[in-house]
Design an enzyme around this catalytic site. Structure first.
Site: not given
Length: 250
Positions: A106-108
């Site tokens: 999951l991206d930041a």
């Protein structure tokens, strides 16, 4: 075979049921070993190599395998060690002695359900796009999304790296200057939800992954991790074994 452990003992050790109840399950024909129904109480199994399921649900026999669900906060990168010194996943794995790895990313800027495990076979099935494991996201987006836009998302749109269509799309709310959209996808492409919503004119403001395959985030608080329940482990292992089975398996 004379070595190994009795099937009912293996089931009891795995937490499926007491040994007496496990014996009843075996006699009733509810237990399979390596795909074959076993009804003999004297049967023995090797917990390290044999695959057992009860009522079609896989049983975890290997106690060394760990399966953890994390509700990842925003601002945390999906890696066990970030070379740039950003917050990473290590701060959420201290309760487990095993060396865990994240399944997919999951991206930041995205929060929500992330699976951590030391089961490489399972991780491969869950993360690889060819297996088509679905993910459900809730996106808060700019602007008022219309039914026509929802239809466009499921019909398919063109992105720079090729066409993409949501498996399902649902408008949850469009009462103000923003909207809530639920998207179901099996794509593993990078930042796919953000790029899809930007393409239809509704940039993402907040994004949460609520479901990953058979797992649901439920009420797990942001920043908390927990081990999967027996039922959740069974659902994941059943999925993994189904994907690894030969094509002619009934």
């Amino acid at each position: 075979m004379s070595d190994g452990v009795r099937l009912q003992k293996a089931l009891a050790n795995a937490g499926v049921a007491s040994r007496r109840v496990a014996e009843e399950m075996i006699v009733e024909g509810r237990v399979r070993v390596n795909g074959a129904v076993v009804t003999e109480l004297g049967s023995r199994v090797d917990p390290e190599s044999d695959l057992i399921d009860v009522d079609g649900i896989a049983v975890q026999l290997d106690a060394d395998k760990r399966y953890v669900m994390l509700n990842k906060p925003t601002g945390v990168v999906s890696t066990m060690k970030d070379e740039r010194g950003r917050r990473d996943l290590r701060e959420f794995t201290g309760d487990w002695p095993e060396r865990l790895y994240n399944v997919g990313r999951l991206d930041a800027d995205t929060s929500g359900l992330l699976v951590l495990t030391n089961d490489g076979d399972l991780a491969h099935v869950l993360a690889h796009p060819s297996f088509g494991v679905t993910k459900v996201y809730i996106a808060k987006v700019d602007g008022r999304v219309t039914a026509q836009t929802i239809a466009r998302l499921t019909r398919g749109i063109e992105l720079e790296d090729g066409p993409i269509a949501a498996d399902k799309a649902r408008l949850l709310d469009a009462s103000g200057e923003s909207s809530l959209v639920e998207l179901t996808l099996h794509s593993g492409r990078n930042r796919i939800v953000r790029r899809m919503m930007a393409e239809v004119g509704h940039p993402v403001v907040e994004l949460v992954r609520r479901q990953f395959g058979p797992l649901h985030l439920g009420t797990l608080p942001v920043g908390r991790a927990r081990e999967l329940t027996k039922l959740e482990r069974g659902a994941l292992l059943t999925l993994s074994r189904r994907e690894h089975a030969p094509d002619d398996t009934p």
